[in-house]
Design an enzyme around this catalytic site. Sequence first.
Site, PDB file in Angstrom:
ATOM      1  N   THR A  96      -9.375  52.587  -1.851  1.00  0.00           N
ATOM      2  CA  THR A  96      -8.446  51.914  -0.939  1.00  0.00           C
ATOM      3  C   THR A  96      -8.981  52.080   0.474  1.00  0.00           C
ATOM      4  O   THR A  96      -9.456  53.163   0.832  1.00  0.00           O
ATOM      5  CB  THR A  96      -7.029  52.513  -1.036  1.00  0.00           C
ATOM      6  OG1 THR A  96      -7.089  53.915  -0.742  1.00  0.00           O
ATOM      7  CG2 THR A  96      -6.448  52.302  -2.423  1.00  0.00           C
ATOM      8  N   SER A 122     -35.078  36.666   0.024  1.00  0.00           N
ATOM      9  CA  SER A 122     -35.554  36.698   1.399  1.00  0.00           C
ATOM     10  C   SER A 122     -36.933  36.079   1.501  1.00  0.00           C
ATOM     11  O   SER A 122     -37.744  36.167   0.575  1.00  0.00           O
ATOM     12  CB  SER A 122     -35.611  38.144   1.903  1.00  0.00           C
ATOM     13  OG  SER A 122     -36.221  38.217   3.182  1.00  0.00           O
ATOM     14  N   SER A 123     -37.178  35.465   2.649  1.00  0.00           N
ATOM     15  CA  SER A 123     -38.505  34.916   2.922  1.00  0.00           C
ATOM     16  C   SER A 123     -39.414  35.950   3.590  1.00  0.00           C
ATOM     17  O   SER A 123     -40.592  35.694   3.818  1.00  0.00           O
ATOM     18  CB  SER A 123     -38.380  33.685   3.837  1.00  0.00           C
ATOM     19  OG  SER A 123     -37.784  34.064   5.068  1.00  0.00           O
ATOM     20  N   THR A 163       0.840  -1.198   0.000  1.00  0.00           N
ATOM     21  CA  THR A 163       0.000   0.000   0.000  1.00  0.00           C
ATOM     22  C   THR A 163       0.873   1.245   0.000  1.00  0.00           C
ATOM     23  O   THR A 163       0.532   2.263  -0.615  1.00  0.00           O
ATOM     24  CB  THR A 163      -0.912   0.019   1.239  1.00  0.00           C
ATOM     25  OG1 THR A 163      -1.849  -1.053   1.138  1.00  0.00           O
ATOM     26  CG2 THR A 163      -1.669   1.336   1.369  1.00  0.00           C
TER      27      THR A 163
END
Length: 477
Positions: A197, A328-329, A151
């Site tokens: 920046t 969105s719910s 192995t």
Amino acid sequence: MVNPASQYESGATRMEHDLLGEREVPAEYYYGVQTLRAIENFNISGVTLNFYPDLIDALAMVKQAAAEANCELGLLDPNVKDAIVKACTEIVKGRFHNQFVVDMIQGGAGTSTNMNANEVIANRALEHLGYSKGQYTYCHPLNHVNMSQSTNDAYPTAVKIALIRSNQKLVNVLESLIESFKEKGKEFADVLKMGRTQLQDAVPMTLGQEFDAYAATLEEEVERLNQNAKLFYEVNMGATAIGTGINSDPDYPSKVIAHLRRITGLDLVLAANLVEATQDTGAFVMYSSAVKRLAIKLSKISNDLRLLSSGPRAGLNEINLPPMQPGSSIMPGKVNPVIPEVVNQIAFKVIGNDLTVTMAAEGGQLELNVFEPVIVQSLFESIEMLKNGMNTLKNRCVVGITANREQCKNMVLNSIGLVTALNPYIGYEASSQVAKEALVSNKSVYDLVLEKGLLSKEQLDTILSPENMVKPRKIKF
């Protein structure tokens, strides 16, 4: 995870044995007793070897090369060799992948993966020889398929071959994403906007320059990924258990490498010191760092896209991302930047996987690192997630981005940052005074400069023309 051994098709079984005793194995399955034990022992992640076809193909290539080398050395019967080669060729063509059922995360330094391959190949080879599965006298998973191997050399060699191939697929997806940013760079080349920046107005630029920069920074990652993937070309086939080559012919390493190069089409080389190569996981650490670096850059770009598209009324609103789903719910009309968000999350996972690779590599002891399975799982998961994420980012986001040209232009005209462009002409002190007064009075820099007679309208328009604000220019007083 559903245990495949519980899903008997006919109810028939065959009896197999190993060091720990006898077990019934479903008659239809090509794997054997050791794979069966691994299924029971390692119900860990639910992600099995067959999630990653490149790894299965590479295991078959390694076994084919070993069989051909052993036959060339007179150690393996030509008929058995032919049957093993046929079985391996079938696997590389996509057959029997559903028989590779061991969890990617496993104890034993990859032994369960190696045995899964040995058993599937042996049982398919038996059928080619005219025997039934389990008649291992004629083709044994260990005596024949695993001959001259351990192995500890077969598994990492297969992993490296698979990673080379996976890296090329990753790079192909990355290059496609880069091209999409370049196209947006051309499309937005004439869109003047404010650069920022520290999230504050800086100086003007074009939206095209912003997108060109994304393409450029990702192009660097193509080179880094390929550079680090080159480390995988060095393999330790012939090392067997710890690198001493015990139970293999002295000529086996050179012969198996030659066959492996032919089979894979890759310029693989044998490590100079097989004891070192068997315990070292440095190549995985280096490649993981390159994958992490790509993820970090993708996450930064995703942050930018979310900021630039923020609003639409109370944010920057310089670009529009393609709407993918209601956001969105509870808030009607809200649409969220879900594609950049998912890329951010992919990056977090990749960064975590890199830490896993780091800790697993550090945890190695003496002549073997037993934690290679989690290294392998982490790398393949990261590659797969990044491929999917970049495809999604390109096709469901970048190609559909549009610019809010008027919004970008108005932000430039109303920005205090314009005063920086005037600094070489009216001086730092006068520029500071104009900026301060603009903030207090809410007047534009443009209007104040004209009011104070600091520049003529013609001079001001020339200085503040888009082409003069987004690249170096000769200063004329």
